[in-house]
Scaffold this motif. Structure first.
Motif, PDB file in Angstrom:
ATOM      1  N   GLY A 182      38.273  45.856  40.966  1.00  0.00           N
ATOM      2  CA  GLY A 182      37.523  46.013  39.730  1.00  0.00           C
ATOM      3  C   GLY A 182      37.272  44.699  39.015  1.00  0.00           C
ATOM      4  N   PRO A 183      38.307  43.846  38.846  1.00  0.00           N
ATOM      5  CA  PRO A 183      38.048  42.548  38.228  1.00  0.00           C
ATOM      6  C   PRO A 183      37.031  41.704  38.993  1.00  0.00           C
ATOM      7  CG  PRO A 183      40.374  43.047  38.082  1.00  0.00           C
ATOM      8  CD  PRO A 183      39.759  44.125  38.931  1.00  0.00           C
ATOM      9  N   GLU A 184      37.073  41.753  40.333  1.00  0.00           N
ATOM     10  CA  GLU A 184      36.080  41.004  41.106  1.00  0.00           C
ATOM     11  C   GLU A 184      34.678  41.559  40.868  1.00  0.00           C
ATOM     12  OE1 GLU A 184      38.020  39.334  45.180  1.00  0.00           O
ATOM     13  OE2 GLU A 184      38.089  41.509  44.930  1.00  0.00           O
ATOM     14  N   ALA A 185      34.561  42.883  40.843  1.00  0.00           N
ATOM     15  CA  ALA A 185      33.251  43.497  40.599  1.00  0.00           C
ATOM     16  C   ALA A 185      32.747  43.124  39.210  1.00  0.00           C
ATOM     17  CB  ALA A 185      33.356  45.011  40.752  1.00  0.00           C
ATOM     18  N   PHE A 186      33.628  43.165  38.225  1.00  0.00           N
ATOM     19  CA  PHE A 186      33.253  42.807  36.856  1.00  0.00           C
ATOM     20  C   PHE A 186      32.796  41.350  36.773  1.00  0.00           C
ATOM     21  CE2 PHE A 186      34.613  40.792  32.893  1.00  0.00           C
ATOM     22  CZ  PHE A 186      33.898  41.516  31.965  1.00  0.00           C
ATOM     23  N   GLU A 187      33.574  40.440  37.352  1.00  0.00           N
ATOM     24  CA  GLU A 187      33.214  39.027  37.260  1.00  0.00           C
ATOM     25  C   GLU A 187      31.956  38.704  38.058  1.00  0.00           C
ATOM     26  OE1 GLU A 187      36.379  36.386  35.404  1.00  0.00           O
ATOM     27  OE2 GLU A 187      36.377  36.078  37.578  1.00  0.00           O
ATOM     28  N   SER A 188      31.696  39.451  39.114  1.00  0.00           N
ATOM     29  CA  SER A 188      30.462  39.233  39.873  1.00  0.00           C
ATOM     30  C   SER A 188      29.233  39.446  39.003  1.00  0.00           C
ATOM     31  CB  SER A 188      30.414  40.180  41.082  1.00  0.00           C
ATOM     32  OG  SER A 188      31.430  39.880  42.010  1.00  0.00           O
ATOM     33  N   VAL A 189      29.360  40.312  38.002  1.00  0.00           N
ATOM     34  CA  VAL A 189      28.239  40.603  37.108  1.00  0.00           C
ATOM     35  C   VAL A 189      28.238  39.683  35.893  1.00  0.00           C
ATOM     36  CG1 VAL A 189      27.127  42.381  35.687  1.00  0.00           C
ATOM     37  CG2 VAL A 189      28.247  43.016  37.844  1.00  0.00           C
ATOM     38  N   PHE A 190      29.421  39.433  35.311  1.00  0.00           N
ATOM     39  CA  PHE A 190      29.469  38.842  33.978  1.00  0.00           C
ATOM     40  C   PHE A 190      30.006  37.414  33.893  1.00  0.00           C
ATOM     41  CE2 PHE A 190      29.669  43.459  33.110  1.00  0.00           C
ATOM     42  CZ  PHE A 190      28.558  43.569  32.288  1.00  0.00           C
ATOM     43  N   ALA A 191      30.689  36.913  34.917  1.00  0.00           N
ATOM     44  CA  ALA A 191      31.354  35.620  34.775  1.00  0.00           C
ATOM     45  C   ALA A 191      30.392  34.452  34.987  1.00  0.00           C
ATOM     46  CB  ALA A 191      32.522  35.511  35.764  1.00  0.00           C
ATOM     47  N   PHE A 192      30.615  33.383  34.246  1.00  0.00           N
ATOM     48  CA  PHE A 192      29.982  32.080  34.480  1.00  0.00           C
ATOM     49  C   PHE A 192      28.457  32.124  34.479  1.00  0.00           C
ATOM     50  CE2 PHE A 192      34.155  31.657  36.654  1.00  0.00           C
ATOM     51  CZ  PHE A 192      34.669  30.630  35.874  1.00  0.00           C
ATOM     52  N   ASP A 193      27.874  32.693  33.441  1.00  0.00           N
ATOM     53  CA  ASP A 193      26.413  32.675  33.310  1.00  0.00           C
ATOM     54  C   ASP A 193      26.014  31.335  32.696  1.00  0.00           C
ATOM     55  OD1 ASP A 193      23.749  33.155  33.060  1.00  0.00           O
ATOM     56  OD2 ASP A 193      23.942  34.917  31.763  1.00  0.00           O
ATOM     57  N   ASN A 194      26.132  30.267  33.501  1.00  0.00           N
ATOM     58  CA  ASN A 194      26.010  28.929  32.939  1.00  0.00           C
ATOM     59  C   ASN A 194      24.594  28.592  32.489  1.00  0.00           C
ATOM     60  OD1 ASN A 194      27.819  26.864  32.199  1.00  0.00           O
ATOM     61  ND2 ASN A 194      26.964  25.484  33.733  1.00  0.00           N
ATOM     62  N   LEU A 224      42.660  38.417  35.320  1.00  0.00           N
ATOM     63  CA  LEU A 224      41.551  38.534  34.369  1.00  0.00           C
ATOM     64  C   LEU A 224      42.069  38.540  32.935  1.00  0.00           C
ATOM     65  CD1 LEU A 224      38.468  38.952  34.126  1.00  0.00           C
ATOM     66  CD2 LEU A 224      38.902  41.417  34.098  1.00  0.00           C
ATOM     67  N   ARG A 225      43.157  39.268  32.701  1.00  0.00           N
ATOM     68  CA  ARG A 225      43.740  39.315  31.356  1.00  0.00           C
ATOM     69  C   ARG A 225      44.230  37.929  30.924  1.00  0.00           C
ATOM     70  NH1 ARG A 225      48.700  42.778  31.616  1.00  0.00           N
ATOM     71  NH2 ARG A 225      49.466  40.843  32.538  1.00  0.00           N
ATOM     72  N   ASN A 226      44.873  37.205  31.841  1.00  0.00           N
ATOM     73  CA  ASN A 226      45.361  35.867  31.497  1.00  0.00           C
ATOM     74  C   ASN A 226      44.211  34.918  31.178  1.00  0.00           C
ATOM     75  OD1 ASN A 226      48.016  36.626  31.799  1.00  0.00           O
ATOM     76  ND2 ASN A 226      48.182  35.891  33.901  1.00  0.00           N
ATOM     77  N   LYS A 227      43.104  35.057  31.922  1.00  0.00           N
ATOM     78  CA  LYS A 227      41.917  34.248  31.621  1.00  0.00           C
ATOM     79  C   LYS A 227      41.460  34.504  30.188  1.00  0.00           C
ATOM     80  CE  LYS A 227      36.940  34.176  32.568  1.00  0.00           C
ATOM     81  NZ  LYS A 227      35.844  34.696  33.431  1.00  0.00           N
ATOM     82  N   ALA A 260      34.705  50.389  34.840  1.00  0.00           N
ATOM     83  CA  ALA A 260      36.069  50.646  34.366  1.00  0.00           C
ATOM     84  C   ALA A 260      36.706  49.369  33.842  1.00  0.00           C
ATOM     85  CB  ALA A 260      36.916  51.249  35.494  1.00  0.00           C
ATOM     86  N   THR A 261      36.488  48.262  34.545  1.00  0.00           N
ATOM     87  CA  THR A 261      37.049  46.984  34.101  1.00  0.00           C
ATOM     88  C   THR A 261      36.357  46.491  32.839  1.00  0.00           C
ATOM     89  OG1 THR A 261      37.573  46.442  36.400  1.00  0.00           O
ATOM     90  CG2 THR A 261      37.625  44.638  34.820  1.00  0.00           C
ATOM     91  N   LEU A 262      35.059  46.731  32.722  1.00  0.00           N
ATOM     92  CA  LEU A 262      34.316  46.372  31.510  1.00  0.00           C
ATOM     93  C   LEU A 262      34.960  47.030  30.287  1.00  0.00           C
ATOM     94  CD1 LEU A 262      31.809  45.318  29.908  1.00  0.00           C
ATOM     95  CD2 LEU A 262      30.640  47.420  30.636  1.00  0.00           C
ATOM     96  N   VAL A 263      35.216  48.325  30.375  1.00  0.00           N
ATOM     97  CA  VAL A 263      35.838  49.043  29.254  1.00  0.00           C
ATOM     98  C   VAL A 263      37.232  48.486  28.982  1.00  0.00           C
ATOM     99  CG1 VAL A 263      36.707  51.278  28.481  1.00  0.00           C
ATOM    100  CG2 VAL A 263      34.507  51.137  29.679  1.00  0.00           C
ATOM    101  N   GLN A 264      38.019  48.309  30.037  1.00  0.00           N
ATOM    102  CA  GLN A 264      39.399  47.873  29.892  1.00  0.00           C
ATOM    103  C   GLN A 264      39.504  46.484  29.252  1.00  0.00           C
ATOM    104  OE1 GLN A 264      41.475  47.764  33.636  1.00  0.00           O
ATOM    105  NE2 GLN A 264      43.503  47.833  32.682  1.00  0.00           N
ATOM    106  N   ILE A 265      38.698  45.531  29.739  1.00  0.00           N
ATOM    107  CA  ILE A 265      38.836  44.161  29.243  1.00  0.00           C
ATOM    108  C   ILE A 265      38.259  44.019  27.839  1.00  0.00           C
ATOM    109  CG2 ILE A 265      36.685  43.226  30.206  1.00  0.00           C
ATOM    110  CD1 ILE A 265      40.159  41.484  29.999  1.00  0.00           C
ATOM    111  N   ARG A 266      37.176  44.724  27.518  1.00  0.00           N
ATOM    112  CA  ARG A 266      36.621  44.608  26.174  1.00  0.00           C
ATOM    113  C   ARG A 266      37.581  45.203  25.136  1.00  0.00           C
ATOM    114  NH1 ARG A 266      30.916  43.554  26.895  1.00  0.00           N
ATOM    115  NH2 ARG A 266      31.004  41.864  28.428  1.00  0.00           N
ATOM    116  N   LEU A 267      38.225  46.334  25.453  1.00  0.00           N
ATOM    117  CA  LEU A 267      39.185  46.917  24.515  1.00  0.00           C
ATOM    118  C   LEU A 267      40.440  46.047  24.416  1.00  0.00           C
ATOM    119  CD1 LEU A 267      38.842  50.721  25.308  1.00  0.00           C
ATOM    120  CD2 LEU A 267      37.758  49.396  23.473  1.00  0.00           C
ATOM    121  N   TRP A 268      40.865  45.453  25.532  1.00  0.00           N
ATOM    122  CA  TRP A 268      42.022  44.557  25.476  1.00  0.00           C
ATOM    123  C   TRP A 268      41.701  43.341  24.612  1.00  0.00           C
ATOM    124  CZ3 TRP A 268      43.091  39.512  26.384  1.00  0.00           C
ATOM    125  CH2 TRP A 268      44.450  39.147  26.406  1.00  0.00           C
TER     126      TRP A 268
END
Length: 290
Positions: free
Chosen positions: A129-141, A209-212, A269-277
């Motif tokens: 899930g974290p990999e799928a999430f970061e594939s979409v949202f991480a590092f939009d430089n 992902l949480r530590n990041k 699922a990871t999107l919901v989890q990380i945004r609420l965290w």
């Protein structure tokens, strides 16, 4: 002895396999090898120096930086550099073969430059899930450069004289955004180099992902605290996080980086989890409990 034209600065902490892969990629650059030097700025890794020198031998100069933090490590690397241009990359990244050539060429059009970040995953297994999430949202430089006037420090180019004028990276804040905004406020123009590409692996586990985001939240809050009413602004900003969840669902459903509905469900699922965290952690920071 002729000085190199470019100094590549790599902060490092306790990750020799990734550092070795990064150095391999730099040895394969299209830029002539005698035109650049590589400086590995180790931030007090719990590794014997001889083991680090086995990885860097013949490829990079190793300097030890005692002050903790990636920003101070980069500053220590710059202090040891000799090139007219600085190129920053992280040790867990893999620059593409034309990274240096394209990044430095872009400095002919801009004062400082950010290149493209490509998120990578291991497709020999089911992705998490974290990999799928970061594939979409991480590092939009591209968006960072063009809309927010900063680049991640994993893919940053600037002349050495510009770095000296702006000053070093500061610790305890979002150093990439802080440094680039100081450069902007001094009148320098940032640009985007699409062909200067660096690969960065996606975070595999929830704890990674949480530590990041624990680090990014703390560093961003550090910037807010420098402003008047910064804590109040920080809290109001983070009340938007739960509202951002439905707004970003279409990006997951349309993303070409995800190959199946199972991957899209994992990303959602990871999107919901990380945004609420992040929402809860942001309030803990504001209360001094982060």
């Amino acid at each position: 002895m002729a000085f190199p034209r470019i100094s590549v600065i790599i902060p490092h902490y306790n990750d020799l396999p990734s550092l070795g892969a990064c150095l391999d990629a730099l040895e394969a650059q299209s830029q002539p090898r005698d035109s650049f030097e590589i400086i590995v700025a180790d931030n007090g890794s719990p590794i014997d120096r001889a083991a680090m020198e086995m990885v860097t031998a013949g490829r990079a100069r190793l300097v030890i930086v005692a002050e903790k933090g990636a920003g101070p490590a980069r500053n220590g690397g710059v202090a040891a550099s000799r090139g007219a241009y600085l190129a920053f990359v992280d040790c867990d990244c893999t620059p593409h073969p034309r990274w240096l050539e394209e990044g430095v060429a872009a400095l002919e059009r801009h004062d400082l430059v950010g290149g493209r970040m490509a998120v990578t995953v291991d497709r020999d297994r089911a992705i998490t899930g974290p990999e799928a999430f970061e594939s979409v949202f991480a590092f939009d430089n591209r968006r960072y450069v063009e809309e927010e006037a900063f680049t991640v420090t994993a893919n940053l180019f600037c002349p050495g004289v510009l770095f000296d004028r702006v000053g070093g990276f500061r610790n305890g804040v979002s150093e990439d955004k802080d440094w680039c905004h100081r450069a902007r406020d001094a009148g320098y123009r940032i640009g985007y180099a699409e062909q200067a590409v660096v690969d960065h692996p996606a975070r595999v586990s929830w704890s990674d992902l949480r530590n990041k985001w624990r680090r990014l939240n703390a560093e961003t809050y550090g910037l807010f605290r420098l402003q008047r009413f910064g804590t109040a602004k920080w809290v109001m900003r983070n009340w938007l996080l739960p509202l951002s969840i439905p707004a970003h669902v279409p990006a997951v459903l349309r993303s070409p980086a995800l190959r199946s509905m199972a991957e899209r469900r994992a990303a959602l699922a990871t999107l919901v989890q990380i945004r609420l965290w992040r929402f809860v952690h942001a309030h803990r920071l504001a209360l001094g409990r982060g």
